[in-house]
Design an enzyme around this catalytic site. Sequence first.
Site, PDB file in Angstrom:
ATOM      1  CD  GLU A  38     -50.447  -9.047 -33.067  1.00  0.00           C
ATOM      2  OE1 GLU A  38     -49.516  -9.384 -33.097  1.00  0.00           O
ATOM      3  OE2 GLU A  38     -51.547 -10.228 -33.042  1.00  0.00           O
TER       4      GLU A  38
ATOM      5  CD  GLU B 240     -49.646 -14.414 -37.055  1.00  0.00           C
ATOM      6  OE1 GLU B 240     -49.060 -15.368 -37.335  1.00  0.00           O
ATOM      7  OE2 GLU B 240     -49.480 -13.532 -36.457  1.00  0.00           O
TER       8      GLU B 240
HETATM    9  O1  G3I Z   1     -43.035 -21.732 -23.147  1.00  0.00           O
HETATM   10  C1  G3I Z   1     -43.484 -20.930 -21.843  1.00  0.00           C
HETATM   11  C2  G3I Z   1     -44.383 -21.617 -21.136  1.00  0.00           C
HETATM   12  O2  G3I Z   1     -43.698 -22.994 -20.716  1.00  0.00           O
HETATM   13  C3  G3I Z   1     -44.393 -20.898 -19.918  1.00  0.00           C
HETATM   14  O3  G3I Z   1     -45.735 -21.670 -19.120  1.00  0.00           O
HETATM   15  C4  G3I Z   1     -44.792 -19.421 -20.086  1.00  0.00           C
HETATM   16  C5  G3I Z   1     -45.165 -18.821 -19.012  1.00  0.00           C
HETATM   17  O4  G3I Z   1     -45.164 -17.310 -19.267  1.00  0.00           O
HETATM   18  O5  G3I Z   1     -44.101 -18.890 -20.885  1.00  0.00           O
HETATM   19  C6  G3I Z   1     -43.643 -19.735 -22.181  1.00  0.00           C
HETATM   20  O6  G3I Z   1     -42.693 -18.783 -22.741  1.00  0.00           O
HETATM   21  C7  G3I Z   1     -43.179 -18.003 -23.802  1.00  0.00           C
HETATM   22  C8  G3I Z   1     -44.348 -17.251 -24.047  1.00  0.00           C
HETATM   23  O7  G3I Z   1     -44.227 -16.282 -25.157  1.00  0.00           O
HETATM   24  C9  G3I Z   1     -44.832 -16.568 -22.920  1.00  0.00           C
HETATM   25  O8  G3I Z   1     -43.764 -15.444 -22.768  1.00  0.00           O
HETATM   26  C10 G3I Z   1     -43.057 -19.080 -25.308  1.00  0.00           C
HETATM   27  O9  G3I Z   1     -42.083 -19.752 -25.204  1.00  0.00           O
HETATM   28  C11 G3I Z   1     -42.851 -17.856 -26.371  1.00  0.00           C
HETATM   29  O10 G3I Z   1     -43.000 -18.546 -27.539  1.00  0.00           O
HETATM   30  C12 G3I Z   1     -43.898 -16.930 -26.429  1.00  0.00           C
HETATM   31  O11 G3I Z   1     -43.873 -16.003 -27.361  1.00  0.00           O
HETATM   32  C13 G3I Z   1     -44.908 -15.081 -27.922  1.00  0.00           C
HETATM   33  C14 G3I Z   1     -45.216 -15.513 -29.344  1.00  0.00           C
HETATM   34  O12 G3I Z   1     -46.409 -14.779 -29.767  1.00  0.00           O
HETATM   35  C15 G3I Z   1     -45.674 -17.047 -29.460  1.00  0.00           C
HETATM   36  O13 G3I Z   1     -46.965 -17.143 -28.866  1.00  0.00           O
HETATM   37  C16 G3I Z   1     -44.651 -13.784 -27.587  1.00  0.00           C
HETATM   38  O14 G3I Z   1     -44.595 -13.386 -26.288  1.00  0.00           O
HETATM   39  C17 G3I Z   1     -45.856 -12.959 -28.355  1.00  0.00           C
HETATM   40  O15 G3I Z   1     -45.169 -11.657 -28.269  1.00  0.00           O
HETATM   41  C18 G3I Z   1     -45.955 -13.402 -29.764  1.00  0.00           C
HETATM   42  O16 G3I Z   1     -47.136 -12.441 -30.241  1.00  0.00           O
HETATM   43  C19 G3I Z   1     -47.411 -12.798 -31.434  1.00  0.00           C
HETATM   44  C20 G3I Z   1     -49.086 -12.974 -31.781  1.00  0.00           C
HETATM   45  O17 G3I Z   1     -49.593 -13.740 -30.768  1.00  0.00           O
HETATM   46  C21 G3I Z   1     -49.545 -12.936 -33.167  1.00  0.00           C
HETATM   47  N1  G3I Z   1     -48.708 -11.834 -34.142  1.00  0.00           N
HETATM   48  C22 G3I Z   1     -47.480 -12.023 -33.980  1.00  0.00           C
HETATM   49  C23 G3I Z   1     -46.870 -11.740 -32.448  1.00  0.00           C
HETATM   50  C24 G3I Z   1     -45.384 -11.635 -32.327  1.00  0.00           C
HETATM   51  O18 G3I Z   1     -44.918 -12.959 -32.821  1.00  0.00           O
END
Ligand code: G3I
Length: 338
Positions: free
Chosen positions: A246, A129
């Site tokens: 995705e 991105e």
């Molecule tokens: O923050 C906690 C962390 O402390 C903990 O250790 C971990 C354990 O699983 O969980 C974390 O929680 C969340 C994580 O997903 C895992 O579930 C985060 O807070 C949350 O921000 C994170 O969201 C992900 C997001 O990307 C940011 O990385 C989404 O699940 C994921 O579906 C989303 O995927 C993105 C792709 O990477 C790039 N393209 C867009 C897509 C959708 O946004």
Amino acid sequence: TASLKERAADKGLFYGSAARNNPLSSDQTFIANFIQECGILVPEWDQKWTSLRPNISTFDFTYADRLAKFAKSHDMLLRGHTLVWHQNLPAWFQEEVNGSNVEQILQQHINTVVGRYAGKIHSWDVVNEAINVKDGRSDGLRQTPWLQLMGPDYLDFAFRAAAAADPKALLVYNEYGLDYDSRDDKAKRSAVLKLLEGLKSKGTPIHALGIQGHLNGAGNFLFNPRKFRSFLRDVASLGLKIIITELDVLDKDLPKNISKRDRIVAAAYEDYLSAALQEKAVIGVLTWGLSDRYTWLAEDNSSGERLSLPFSLRPLPLDVNGNRKLVWNAIARAFDQA
Ligand code: G3I
């Protein structure tokens, strides 16, 4: 009935999904569905900087290794996601990384992470991105910490470091918002094409474009198969492969009626995939999750229950095929007709 991975493989393609450690180590029905349907796995979270890098001098591969082991033990290909992104940079990054140490930090990150899985990764989302036309630059690059710290050559730097660390992996530029016949998506498609042409002309070791394919059921009237296919053709003519990385369909703004929603979502999948799979440069498809039970689209739980993926969230226990949806049939048909 042949599974999605088998139907894809029959056409020399792959099908799989994003996965997180949590359901994949606990929900037995989900695990059985995943093994049956997916020929490739991409970590949804566990290879991102926040997960891998507790501090500037440490790497924690606990969860990334678990997913790599799961893929290997079930003969699945494994994608890498993602080495350079503006999201999920840990707090210490903002505080401790600056113009004079950023190259060393990025080089060390890529050497260590890509090196650890060298030979085991089908394809890496090296940069994710990087384009945001709204940031106003003539090259359309997003104003990210990487751009600020390293300048526009950060992309070439990352791809070259990844190629050196794993000469076998396909190196991918991954992007969203490339799907529709809308002003924004058209502008983004041309900026991405310019970026790819620039990288290819520089000799950057880039092998594929990852088209995320986060579709919106309510906006799917904006999908123009002919224009989408001509974009895919332009990408292919640069000598690049294409992965739909995705795929999912947001159903939030669709009618409440579940069977109507199911049909609209399934039609969006089928329209999109039957267009995409006509392009021979497309080598495979991943949905961003396999079951509505674990979709990221419900993470902001304000949006209620989502019906966006091939498997439903109907209460467990279910037999392994019990919770397939029209989306599953739509993807199966798209592969069968590819
Ligand atoms: O923050 C906690 C962390 O402390 C903990 O250790 C971990 C354990 O699983 O969980 C974390 O929680 C969340 C994580 O997903 C895992 O579930 C985060 O807070 C949350 O921000 C994170 O969201 C992900 C997001 O990307 C940011 O990385 C989404 O699940 C994921 O579906 C989303 O995927 C993105 C792709 O990477 C790039 N393209 C867009 C897509 C959708 O946004």
